[in-house]
Every structure is written in structure tokens, then in C-alpha cells.
Design a protein around this motif. Structure first.
Motif, PDB file in Angstrom:
ATOM      1  N   THR A 106      59.912  46.873  59.452  1.00 19.11           N
ATOM      2  CA  THR A 106      60.277  46.612  58.317  1.00 19.11           C
ATOM      3  C   THR A 106      60.176  45.854  57.234  1.00 19.11           C
ATOM      4  OG1 THR A 106      61.224  45.383  59.545  1.00 19.11           O
ATOM      5  CG2 THR A 106      62.477  47.129  58.709  1.00 19.11           C
ATOM      6  N   THR A 107      60.282  45.731  56.312  1.00 21.00           N
ATOM      7  CA  THR A 107      59.015  43.476  55.663  1.00 21.00           C
ATOM      8  C   THR A 107      60.595  42.563  56.340  1.00 21.00           C
ATOM      9  OG1 THR A 107      60.968  44.450  53.672  1.00 21.00           O
ATOM     10  CG2 THR A 107      58.669  44.472  53.398  1.00 21.00           C
ATOM     11  N   SER A 108      61.576  42.237  56.879  1.00 27.98           N
ATOM     12  CA  SER A 108      61.107  41.558  57.468  1.00 27.98           C
ATOM     13  C   SER A 108      63.094  42.189  58.893  1.00 27.98           C
ATOM     14  CB  SER A 108      62.673  40.300  56.604  1.00 27.98           C
ATOM     15  OG  SER A 108      64.172  41.249  56.204  1.00 27.98           O
ATOM     16  N   ASP A 109      62.795  40.490  59.729  1.00 27.85           N
ATOM     17  CA  ASP A 109      63.857  41.310  60.557  1.00 27.85           C
ATOM     18  C   ASP A 109      64.773  40.477  61.006  1.00 27.85           C
ATOM     19  OD1 ASP A 109      64.246  43.327  63.145  1.00 27.85           O
ATOM     20  OD2 ASP A 109      63.436  41.586  63.948  1.00 27.85           O
ATOM     21  N   GLU A 110      65.462  41.164  60.893  1.00 29.77           N
ATOM     22  CA  GLU A 110      67.431  40.318  61.495  1.00 29.77           C
ATOM     23  C   GLU A 110      67.056  39.542  62.668  1.00 29.77           C
ATOM     24  OE1 GLU A 110      69.111  43.542  62.893  1.00 29.77           O
ATOM     25  OE2 GLU A 110      67.680  43.495  61.577  1.00 29.77           O
ATOM     26  N   LYS A 111      66.219  39.487  63.778  1.00 30.21           N
ATOM     27  CA  LYS A 111      66.000  39.350  65.029  1.00 30.21           C
ATOM     28  C   LYS A 111      65.420  38.165  65.363  1.00 30.21           C
ATOM     29  CE  LYS A 111      67.888  43.941  67.188  1.00 30.21           C
ATOM     30  NZ  LYS A 111      67.580  44.656  68.031  1.00 30.21           N
ATOM     31  N   GLY A 112      64.470  38.180  63.340  1.00 28.65           N
ATOM     32  CA  GLY A 112      63.124  37.457  63.567  1.00 28.65           C
ATOM     33  C   GLY A 112      61.741  38.152  64.108  1.00 28.65           C
ATOM     34  N   ARG A 113      61.602  39.068  64.860  1.00 25.04           N
ATOM     35  CA  ARG A 113      60.761  39.691  65.387  1.00 25.04           C
ATOM     36  C   ARG A 113      58.951  40.187  64.291  1.00 25.04           C
ATOM     37  NH1 ARG A 113      63.029  45.714  67.680  1.00 25.04           N
ATOM     38  NH2 ARG A 113      63.996  45.427  65.457  1.00 25.04           N
ATOM     39  N   LYS A 114      58.273  40.070  65.161  1.00 28.22           N
ATOM     40  CA  LYS A 114      57.524  39.626  63.580  1.00 28.22           C
ATOM     41  C   LYS A 114      57.056  40.996  63.046  1.00 28.22           C
ATOM     42  CE  LYS A 114      52.219  40.056  64.995  1.00 28.22           C
ATOM     43  NZ  LYS A 114      51.014  39.179  66.016  1.00 28.22           N
ATOM     44  N   THR A 115      56.495  41.312  61.850  1.00 30.46           N
ATOM     45  CA  THR A 115      56.494  42.145  61.445  1.00 30.46           C
ATOM     46  C   THR A 115      55.064  42.724  61.001  1.00 30.46           C
ATOM     47  OG1 THR A 115      56.542  41.740  58.696  1.00 30.46           O
ATOM     48  CG2 THR A 115      58.735  41.169  59.957  1.00 30.46           C
ATOM     49  N   VAL A 116      54.753  44.055  60.374  1.00 34.52           N
ATOM     50  CA  VAL A 116      53.780  43.881  59.967  1.00 34.52           C
ATOM     51  C   VAL A 116      53.433  43.739  58.673  1.00 34.52           C
ATOM     52  CG1 VAL A 116      53.426  46.444  60.899  1.00 34.52           C
ATOM     53  CG2 VAL A 116      54.510  46.038  58.302  1.00 34.52           C
ATOM     54  N   LEU A 117      54.107  42.683  57.882  1.00 35.75           N
ATOM     55  CA  LEU A 117      53.603  42.607  57.089  1.00 35.75           C
ATOM     56  C   LEU A 117      52.737  40.712  57.336  1.00 35.75           C
ATOM     57  CD1 LEU A 117      56.533  42.596  54.385  1.00 35.75           C
ATOM     58  CD2 LEU A 117      53.984  44.070  54.131  1.00 35.75           C
ATOM     59  N   ASP A 118      53.249  40.192  58.610  1.00 36.80           N
ATOM     60  CA  ASP A 118      53.149  39.360  59.193  1.00 36.80           C
ATOM     61  C   ASP A 118      51.212  39.490  59.230  1.00 36.80           C
ATOM     62  OD1 ASP A 118      55.670  37.762  58.778  1.00 36.80           O
ATOM     63  OD2 ASP A 118      56.152  38.762  61.098  1.00 36.80           O
ATOM     64  N   LEU A 119      50.973  40.758  59.018  1.00 39.78           N
ATOM     65  CA  LEU A 119      49.818  40.934  59.795  1.00 39.78           C
ATOM     66  C   LEU A 119      48.458  40.546  58.454  1.00 39.78           C
ATOM     67  CD1 LEU A 119      49.777  43.774  62.469  1.00 39.78           C
ATOM     68  CD2 LEU A 119      48.940  41.742  62.927  1.00 39.78           C
ATOM     69  N   ILE A 120      49.123  40.779  57.701  1.00 39.63           N
ATOM     70  CA  ILE A 120      48.425  41.037  56.046  1.00 39.63           C
ATOM     71  C   ILE A 120      48.299  39.988  55.173  1.00 39.63           C
ATOM     72  CG2 ILE A 120      48.789  42.206  53.950  1.00 39.63           C
ATOM     73  CD1 ILE A 120      49.431  44.650  55.966  1.00 39.63           C
ATOM     74  N   GLU A 121      47.067  39.000  54.595  1.00 39.88           N
ATOM     75  CA  GLU A 121      47.044  38.565  54.053  1.00 39.88           C
ATOM     76  C   GLU A 121      46.968  39.052  52.620  1.00 39.88           C
ATOM     77  OE1 GLU A 121      44.228  35.512  53.549  1.00 39.88           O
ATOM     78  OE2 GLU A 121      44.493  35.303  55.725  1.00 39.88           O
ATOM     79  N   THR A 122      47.975  39.081  51.062  1.00 42.04           N
ATOM     80  CA  THR A 122      48.311  39.454  50.311  1.00 42.04           C
ATOM     81  C   THR A 122      48.917  38.698  49.296  1.00 42.04           C
ATOM     82  OG1 THR A 122      48.354  41.552  48.380  1.00 42.04           O
ATOM     83  CG2 THR A 122      49.865  40.909  51.264  1.00 42.04           C
ATOM     84  N   THR A 123      48.604  38.651  48.460  1.00 41.37           N
ATOM     85  CA  THR A 123      49.762  38.084  47.092  1.00 41.37           C
ATOM     86  C   THR A 123      50.308  39.288  46.414  1.00 41.37           C
ATOM     87  OG1 THR A 123      47.752  38.296  45.187  1.00 41.37           O
ATOM     88  CG2 THR A 123      48.569  36.233  46.645  1.00 41.37           C
ATOM     89  N   ASN A 124      50.493  40.145  46.678  1.00 41.49           N
ATOM     90  CA  ASN A 124      51.693  41.298  46.856  1.00 41.49           C
ATOM     91  C   ASN A 124      52.887  41.544  47.451  1.00 41.49           C
ATOM     92  OD1 ASN A 124      49.996  42.553  43.621  1.00 41.49           O
ATOM     93  ND2 ASN A 124      48.457  43.345  45.105  1.00 41.49           N
ATOM     94  N   ARG A 125      53.438  42.084  46.289  1.00 43.03           N
ATOM     95  CA  ARG A 125      54.247  42.942  47.395  1.00 43.03           C
ATOM     96  C   ARG A 125      54.540  44.090  48.110  1.00 43.03           C
ATOM     97  NH1 ARG A 125      60.138  43.296  45.711  1.00 43.03           N
ATOM     98  NH2 ARG A 125      59.358  42.626  43.064  1.00 43.03           N
ATOM     99  N   LEU A 126      54.020  44.627  48.832  1.00 40.97           N
ATOM    100  CA  LEU A 126      53.516  45.647  49.823  1.00 40.97           C
ATOM    101  C   LEU A 126      54.292  45.584  50.788  1.00 40.97           C
ATOM    102  CD1 LEU A 126      49.997  44.809  51.063  1.00 40.97           C
ATOM    103  CD2 LEU A 126      50.713  45.721  48.913  1.00 40.97           C
ATOM    104  N   TYR A 127      54.502  47.789  50.963  1.00 41.45           N
ATOM    105  CA  TYR A 127      56.314  47.886  51.334  1.00 41.45           C
ATOM    106  C   TYR A 127      55.570  49.202  52.309  1.00 41.45           C
ATOM    107  CZ  TYR A 127      58.920  45.652  48.091  1.00 41.45           C
ATOM    108  OH  TYR A 127      59.658  45.368  47.194  1.00 41.45           O
ATOM    109  N   PRO A 128      55.991  48.984  53.247  1.00 42.37           N
ATOM    110  CA  PRO A 128      55.344  50.150  54.535  1.00 42.37           C
ATOM    111  C   PRO A 128      55.589  51.563  54.433  1.00 42.37           C
ATOM    112  CG  PRO A 128      56.526  48.917  55.474  1.00 42.37           C
ATOM    113  CD  PRO A 128      56.812  48.245  54.029  1.00 42.37           C
ATOM    114  N   VAL A 129      54.595  52.575  54.451  1.00 44.58           N
ATOM    115  CA  VAL A 129      55.199  54.314  53.620  1.00 44.58           C
ATOM    116  C   VAL A 129      55.100  54.901  54.759  1.00 44.58           C
ATOM    117  CG1 VAL A 129      53.745  56.392  52.840  1.00 44.58           C
ATOM    118  CG2 VAL A 129      52.669  54.138  51.921  1.00 44.58           C
TER     119      VAL A 129
END
Ligand code: URA
Length: 237
Positions: free
Chosen positions: A74-97
Motif C-alpha cells: 500500500t502507499t501508506s501503512d497505519e502500522k508504520g511498516r515499510k512500504t514499496v514506495l520507500d524503495l523508489i525515488e521519484t517525484t511522481n505519485r505512483l501506485y502499485p499495480v
């Protein structure tokens, strides 16, 4: 110049059909003027307003990530876990497929192309997904044959799958099975094995819509080429 409904759909605001409905019902403005004609062409500098919202025209970005275990899709996690977006450097708002579970690794696409995302995750998209599962215990080949023919999960039979037993380790009491499916139901692979009493101890998605993890290590990513993006569109349109 691009067709108005395509621009709205690629922004992720609505599906192509819904975008057409919005245009026909006069809810779309181009540079402040109502545009209710399907097929009208707009340029990148035109300001498009849909139901009062100014459409953000981002450059399209397509990323193929080798998702590691231990992060959420997910793009954010209520339990504060690492998300896939933390691994990516971008200025765009990306979403997982689509999604991979927290403890699943493997191929995950991320993009801001809402139209392609909708097409790829649509239940009828039929794109091929190849998983390799490590199973606790020694699998019975007969069970695997039955699983390939379809098994009831959540009250509905899965469609035909390809199942290959890659390895059986009697000493360690484990098996490696490759499973190719075309659907993308919630926790599908784990539930398919569970239907026969097998527990998946490790799961990795090795292929998605013909794309592979070749050249990547866990946690790394690359951008798709234009040719690869075109191929994805040709698979689902
Ligand atoms: N099936 C699962 O059970 N989990 C995943 O992450 C993907 C497919």
C-alpha cells in the motif's frame, strides 16, 4: 494531441467508459469551456477540469520493482511498516499495480498510468502471473493436478492454472511448486494451497504479463521501456 477521454482515463480519475460518460454529460471543461464531444483532441498544455477538479497531467512513469519480503504494497501503512514506495525515488505519485502480501517477494509494477493499472488488474485482463511457492511438507502430485483444474476459494472456483512440481525434499519435508495463474484474487496462491491443506512458507512472483525479474536483485527496480509499455497495452486492450 490526445483524445480527451484517454487523457482523463490515464490520469486515473476514471475508467475510459466513465470518462466518456462524464464528457457526454457536460462535466468536463477544456480551458474553462464545456467540451461534451467524444473524441475531442487536447494538447499537453490544455487545462482539463472534471467535475470541478483540475486534472493533474503528470508524465507517465512505469517501474518494475523486485519487491522484497517485509514491506507492504500500500502507499501508506497505519502500522508504520515499510512500504514499496520507500524503495523508489521519484517525484511522481505512483501506485502499485495490484498487490503482493507483506511476506511475498517478487515482481511488482508501479505507475501513475491509471488507465493501464485499471486494465491490468481488471478481473477479465487475463494476464499471466507466475509464482514459485515453497510448501511445508511433501505435496501429492494428485492434489497438484486437481489444483490445476480449479479449486473453490471464497465460494468460487479458480480458473485453470498450470502447476509444476519443481522439487520435493523428503528430508527437509518441503516442496517447491511453480504455479501459473491468470486471476488476481486476494491471497489467491496461499488459499489455493490451503484448500488442499498445504501451507505456503515462502512465496515469490517471478513473472507478470511476460515481464521477468532478470537483472534485478531484491529491493531494486528499473523503468520499463516504451516497447514494454506498448506490449502491456497490447495484452489488455
Ligand atoms: N497470492 C498470495 O497468496 N499472495 C500474494 O502475495 C500473491 C498471490
Amino acid at each position: 494531441m490526445e483524445r480527451l477521454q484517454k487523457v482523463i482515463a490515464s490520469s486515473g480519475y476514471a475508467s475510459r467508459r466513465k470518462a466518456e460518460e462524464l464528457i457526454l454529460s457536460g462535466k468536463v471543461l477544456v480551458n474553462g469551456e464545456v467540451c461534451d464531444v467524444l473524441g475531442s483532441k487536447v494538447s499537453p498544455s490544455d487545462q482539463i477540469t472534471v467535475e470541478g477538479h483540475n486534472l493533474k497531467r503528470e508524465n507517465k512513469e512505469y517501474i518494475l520493482l523486485y519487491k522484497p519480503r517485509g514491506c507492504v504494497t500500500t502507499t501508506s501503512d497505519e502500522k508504520g511498516r515499510k512500504t514499496v514506495l520507500d524503495l523508489i525515488e521519484t517525484t511522481n505519485r505512483l501506485y502499485p499495480v495490484g498487490r503482493l502480501d507483506y511476506d511475498t517477494s517478487g515482481l511488482l509494477l508501479l505507475t501513475n498510468d491509471g488507465e493501464l493499472t485499471n486494465l491490468l488488474i481488471h478481473p477479465k485482463s487475463n494476464v499471466e502471473k507466475v509464482y514459485v511457492a515453497k510448501i511445508d511438507g511433501v505435496v501429492n502430485p494428485e492434489d497438484m493436478k486437481k489444483m490445476a483444474r480449479g479449486v473453490i476459494i471464497d465460494g468460487k472456483k479458480t480458473s485453470r492454472a498450470k502447476v509444476k512440481i519443481k522439487k520435493i525434499d523428503k528430508r527437509k519435508n518441503s516442496s517447491i511448486v511453480e504455479l501459473t495463474i491468470h486471476e488476481g484474487r486476494n491471497h489467491q496462491v496461499k488459499k489455493m494451497f490451503d484448500a488442499f491443506g498445504y501451507k505456503v512458507s515462502k512465496l515469490k512472483r517471478e513473472r507478470f504479463a511476460g515481464l521477468t525479474l532478470d537483472g534485478l536483485t531484491s529491493g531494486k527496480y528499473r523503468h520499463l521501456s516504451i516497447k514494454e509499455v506498448k506490449t502491456l497495452y497490447s495484452l489488455v486492450k
